[in-house]
Design a protein around this motif. Structure first.
Motif, PDB file in Angstrom:
ATOM      1  N   GLU B   9       1.289  -1.015  -0.337  1.00  0.00           N
ATOM      2  CA  GLU B   9       0.229   0.225   0.297  1.00  0.00           C
ATOM      3  C   GLU B   9       1.133   0.789  -0.517  1.00  0.00           C
ATOM      4  O   GLU B   9       2.053   1.282   0.944  1.00  0.00           O
ATOM      5  CB  GLU B   9      -0.834   0.034   1.323  1.00  0.00           C
ATOM      6  CG  GLU B   9      -1.868   1.018   1.385  1.00  0.00           C
ATOM      7  CD  GLU B   9      -2.626   0.906   2.644  1.00  0.00           C
ATOM      8  OE1 GLU B   9      -3.236  -0.023   2.910  1.00  0.00           O
ATOM      9  OE2 GLU B   9      -3.582   1.936   1.847  1.00  0.00           O
ATOM     10  N   ARG B  10       0.459   1.954  -1.028  1.00  0.00           N
ATOM     11  CA  ARG B  10       1.319   3.247  -0.994  1.00  0.00           C
ATOM     12  C   ARG B  10       0.014   4.721  -0.881  1.00  0.00           C
ATOM     13  O   ARG B  10      -0.353   4.509  -2.043  1.00  0.00           O
ATOM     14  CB  ARG B  10       2.548   3.242  -2.060  1.00  0.00           C
ATOM     15  CG  ARG B  10       3.538   2.247  -1.741  1.00  0.00           C
ATOM     16  CD  ARG B  10       4.099   2.531  -3.333  1.00  0.00           C
ATOM     17  NE  ARG B  10       4.901   1.486  -3.516  1.00  0.00           N
ATOM     18  CZ  ARG B  10       6.240   0.952  -4.064  1.00  0.00           C
ATOM     19  NH1 ARG B  10       6.291   2.343  -5.913  1.00  0.00           N
ATOM     20  NH2 ARG B  10       6.570   0.040  -4.740  1.00  0.00           N
ATOM     21  N   GLY B  11       0.958   5.497  -0.303  1.00  0.00           N
ATOM     22  CA  GLY B  11      -0.406   6.336   0.029  1.00  0.00           C
ATOM     23  C   GLY B  11      -1.574   5.840  -0.246  1.00  0.00           C
ATOM     24  O   GLY B  11      -2.061   7.162  -1.018  1.00  0.00           O
ATOM     25  N   GLY B  12      -2.743   5.757  -0.145  1.00  0.00           N
ATOM     26  CA  GLY B  12      -3.874   5.595  -0.192  1.00  0.00           C
ATOM     27  C   GLY B  12      -4.657   4.232  -1.676  1.00  0.00           C
ATOM     28  O   GLY B  12      -5.648   4.201  -1.882  1.00  0.00           O
ATOM     29  N   LEU B 109       0.785   6.240  -9.727  1.00  0.00           N
ATOM     30  CA  LEU B 109       0.006   6.989  -8.493  1.00  0.00           C
ATOM     31  C   LEU B 109      -0.382   8.489  -8.492  1.00  0.00           C
ATOM     32  O   LEU B 109      -0.664   9.045  -7.684  1.00  0.00           O
ATOM     33  CB  LEU B 109       1.654   6.116  -7.123  1.00  0.00           C
ATOM     34  CG  LEU B 109       1.622   4.801  -7.142  1.00  0.00           C
ATOM     35  CD1 LEU B 109       2.850   4.564  -6.092  1.00  0.00           C
ATOM     36  CD2 LEU B 109       0.321   4.134  -5.809  1.00  0.00           C
ATOM     37  N   ARG B 110       1.050   9.155  -9.242  1.00  0.00           N
ATOM     38  CA  ARG B 110       1.122  10.177  -9.465  1.00  0.00           C
ATOM     39  C   ARG B 110      -0.513  10.669  -9.904  1.00  0.00           C
ATOM     40  O   ARG B 110      -1.179  11.371  -9.799  1.00  0.00           O
ATOM     41  CB  ARG B 110       2.440  10.688  -9.931  1.00  0.00           C
ATOM     42  CG  ARG B 110       3.347  11.366  -9.505  1.00  0.00           C
ATOM     43  CD  ARG B 110       4.694  12.238 -10.736  1.00  0.00           C
ATOM     44  NE  ARG B 110       4.855  11.570 -11.949  1.00  0.00           N
ATOM     45  CZ  ARG B 110       5.848  10.644 -11.400  1.00  0.00           C
ATOM     46  NH1 ARG B 110       6.393  10.542 -10.487  1.00  0.00           N
ATOM     47  NH2 ARG B 110       6.070   9.723 -12.685  1.00  0.00           N
ATOM     48  N   ALA B 114      -1.454   9.794  -5.048  1.00  0.00           N
ATOM     49  CA  ALA B 114      -1.148   9.070  -4.316  1.00  0.00           C
ATOM     50  C   ALA B 114       0.240   8.710  -3.372  1.00  0.00           C
ATOM     51  O   ALA B 114       0.896   7.538  -3.419  1.00  0.00           O
ATOM     52  CB  ALA B 114      -1.733   7.961  -4.007  1.00  0.00           C
ATOM     53  N   GLU B 115       1.248   9.616  -4.083  1.00  0.00           N
ATOM     54  CA  GLU B 115       2.834   8.997  -3.836  1.00  0.00           C
ATOM     55  C   GLU B 115       3.051   9.128  -2.785  1.00  0.00           C
ATOM     56  O   GLU B 115       2.946  10.021  -2.217  1.00  0.00           O
ATOM     57  CB  GLU B 115       3.717   9.996  -4.944  1.00  0.00           C
ATOM     58  CG  GLU B 115       3.140  10.465  -6.493  1.00  0.00           C
ATOM     59  CD  GLU B 115       3.948  12.039  -6.640  1.00  0.00           C
ATOM     60  OE1 GLU B 115       4.409  11.704  -7.221  1.00  0.00           O
ATOM     61  OE2 GLU B 115       3.085  12.885  -6.823  1.00  0.00           O
ATOM     62  N   GLY B 116       3.556   7.763  -2.826  1.00  0.00           N
ATOM     63  CA  GLY B 116       4.160   8.146  -1.018  1.00  0.00           C
ATOM     64  C   GLY B 116       5.949   7.971  -1.237  1.00  0.00           C
ATOM     65  O   GLY B 116       6.118   8.571  -2.663  1.00  0.00           O
ATOM     66  N   PRO B 117       6.994   7.885  -0.015  1.00  0.00           N
ATOM     67  CA  PRO B 117       7.802   8.310   0.124  1.00  0.00           C
ATOM     68  C   PRO B 117       8.765   7.339  -0.847  1.00  0.00           C
ATOM     69  O   PRO B 117       9.562   7.716  -1.390  1.00  0.00           O
ATOM     70  CB  PRO B 117       7.546   8.620   1.271  1.00  0.00           C
ATOM     71  CG  PRO B 117       7.059   6.941   2.185  1.00  0.00           C
ATOM     72  CD  PRO B 117       5.618   7.125   1.323  1.00  0.00           C
ATOM     73  N   GLY B 119       7.365   5.786  -3.753  1.00  0.00           N
ATOM     74  CA  GLY B 119       6.742   5.540  -5.095  1.00  0.00           C
ATOM     75  C   GLY B 119       8.007   5.922  -5.951  1.00  0.00           C
ATOM     76  O   GLY B 119       8.879   6.431  -5.915  1.00  0.00           O
TER      77      GLY B 119
END
Lengths: 436, 120
Positions: B9-12, B109-110, B114-117, B119
């Motif tokens: 899971e990454r940023g939702g 993700l972009r 929902a970009e995570g650290p 990503g």
């Protein structure tokens, strides 16, 4: 019995005159063959009108060097009416050929040619409540390929010299006159040196023996399997003789046959029709025919075969086929990656289609592929039960279809795909794609 | 039995990466099985196909069904980094009409916002 009245006698004479006119029309116009010899192609024909003229027509001509077009057809009904509609249809084809050749500067595609001919001929058939079945076959020597459109005709028998097998090749289009227009399907298939292709009318396949049983397609195939190595002339004459013996010398329908053997020394000097009644041969009037130019050298060919074991629950056969076809396309060096991926996908789907619908419990399949003259062909030979290849549903992702993408992939990737049958449970799935 | 996969899971958004190299009639029903069971949750999904070298028509059907089920549940599926053969398949059936196709997981993700650290 009373002598015929004057009225009856006039009617008899009128009917005889009509039959005679129909026969002359058929001989003069409906059967037309440019019989000039062509290096590498051995072809022959027979056209025997029945006593009442039944509307068969045949045309053989070369629209450019290295190709030969054969059109065979049968107008429903008999006599002057059938002969006249045959003339209408043949004229429609000749005009369509000329019009499209002018437009493109090359022989037209068969599907387009049939559509153009239908556009001008169908109204006549609909008005007369008649139909015509026909098959249009084109031999493309450079690619070692034949193309065909089949509108409800008897099919084409393909004799394969390599295994002395036969396949009855059929299309799926409707006869002319069923509708004002239709989208014709053009099929492509490879041939190899020594193979023979036979066009025949139902005058042969439906001629009846003493017990009323029709001669049938299987007898034609058996004849070819036994004598497919003979010249085209010998094959045609032999079939006429065997059919005549079977029907005790009484063909009730027109009998029209044409045979082409490819990749062989020309035997076309021997191309005279089977009997004097068969009509004149176009291209022979006036001066002697000019010798055909030497054919261009055959293009390089890459081919291969794999015997595949299809096991339920195993993807090994598909993997082997994908790998072999991908390697062949890569080795060619001229097929771009996306095209190669499409072809590999289609080959895999064809094999899975056979596994899913015909060889559910497993079996064997012989895969033969060939890349020649910028045409890729795949044949999958197997023995299995009949299934309706065309009834397999075709999916649309936009409608979230859960399955049926195999057909969509094959239709998109290949120019042609069809299933044909041989003896017993022999089947061949044939696919081809012309590359840019 | 499902095929091997990675799920993060990454940023939702969920990132699902099948590890199978080939999907054909033998495993088409199972390669997305872990997601199919949860599609009713309506999540955002980046389907990372960078390991997949071959996908057949039945596998394609499984992808289409997942797209449909997620949409119906208010979710969204973006396909990431398909290999050339798989991309050719998607193009043939115009899959882009129902699901976006991105060059990388980071792009997907972009697009999800929902970009995570980690990503990418």
């Amino acid at each position: 019995m009373n002598a015929p009245s004057g009225c009856e006698e006039r009617l008899r004479l009128a009917l005889a005159a009509e039959a005679d006119a129909g026969a002359r029309l058929q001989a003069a116009v409906l059967i037309g063959v440019d019989a000039r010899p062509r290096p590498g192609l051995d072809f022959a024909f027979a056209a025997l009108p029945s006593s009442s003229v039944a509307g068969d027509f045949l045309d053989i001509q070369s629209l450019r060097e290295g190709s030969l077009d054969l059109l065979i057809g049968d107008v429903m009904g008999k006599g002057m009416e059938a002969a006249t509609l045959g003339v209408v249809l043949k004229h429609a084809f000749l005009r369509a050929q000329a019009r499209l050749a002018l437009r493109y500067g090359a022989p037209p595609r068969l599907d387009e040619l049939c559509a153009e001919a239908e556009a001008s001929a169908s109204a006549h058939f609909i008005a007369r409540r008649s139909i015509a079945t026909l098959a249009y076959l084109r031999i493309c020597e450079r690619e070692g390929l034949y193309e065909f459109v089949d509108c409800g005709h008897t099919g084409i028998v393909h004799y394969r010299a390599a295994d002395r097998g036969c396949r009855l090749v059929k299309g799926a289009d409707m006869p002319f006159g069923f509708a004002e227009s239709q989208a014709f399907r053009r099929y492509l298939a490879p041939y190899r040196p020594g193979d023979a292709l036979l066009l025949f009318s139902d005058g042969l396949s439906e001629c009846e023996g003493s017990g009323g049983e029709p001669f049938g397609e299987e007898r034609i195939m058996r004849y070819l399997r036994a004598r497919g190595g003979q010249s085209a002339r010998a094959i045609v004459d032999g079939l006429v003789r065997v059919g005549s013996d079977y029907a005790s010398g009484a063909f009730k329908d027109d009998l029209t046959l044409a045979c082409v053997r490819a990749g062989m020394p020309s035997a076309s000097d021997d191309n005279a029709p089977a009997s004097a009644e068969a009509g004149p041969v176009e291209g022979e009037a006036g001066s002697a025919p000019a010798p055909a130019p030497a054919p261009a050298p055959a293009p390089a060919e890459r081919s291969g075969r794999l015997r595949l074991v299809l096991e339920p629950g195993s993807g090994r056969a598909g993997e082997r086929l994908r790998s072999a076809v991908a390697a062949a396309l890569r080795a060619d060096g001229q097929v771009d990656g996306e095209t190669a991926a499409e072809i590999v996908l289609a080959c895999h789907e064809a094999l899975e289609n056979i596994q899913r619908y015909a060889l559910v419990d497993g079996g064997h399949c012989l895969a033969s592929w060939r890349l020649r003259g910028r045409v890729f062909c795949l044949e999958l030979d197997y023995r299995g039960p009949d299934y309706d290849w065309l009834s397999v549903p075709e999916a649309d992702a936009s409608n979230f279809s859960p399955r049926g993408y195999g057909r969509a992939i094959i239709d998109k990737a290949m120019d042609s795909a069809f299933l044909c049958a041989g003896f017993g449970d022999e089947k061949t799935l044939v696919m081809a794609r012309r590359l840019a | 039995m499902s095929e091997p996969y990675e799920l993060n899971e990454r940023g939702g958004a969920l990132v699902f990466k099948p590890l199978a190299k080939t999907v054909d009639q033998t495993n088409a029903d199972s390669f997305l099985a872990p997601l199919a069971a949860r599609a009713a949750e309506g999540f955002k999904l980046a389907l990372d196909l960078s390991e997949l070298r071959f996908l057949n028509s039945a596998g394609l059907g499984a992808v289409v069904m997942l797209v449909r089920d997620l949409k119906q549940a208010g979710g969204e599926l973006r396909i990431c980094a398909p290999t050339p053969t798989v991309r050719a398949l998607f193009k043939m059936v115009r899959l882009e009409n129902i699901a976006a196709i991105d060059d990388s997981v980071a792009d997907a993700l972009r697009a999800f916002g929902a970009e995570g650290p980690e990503g990418g």
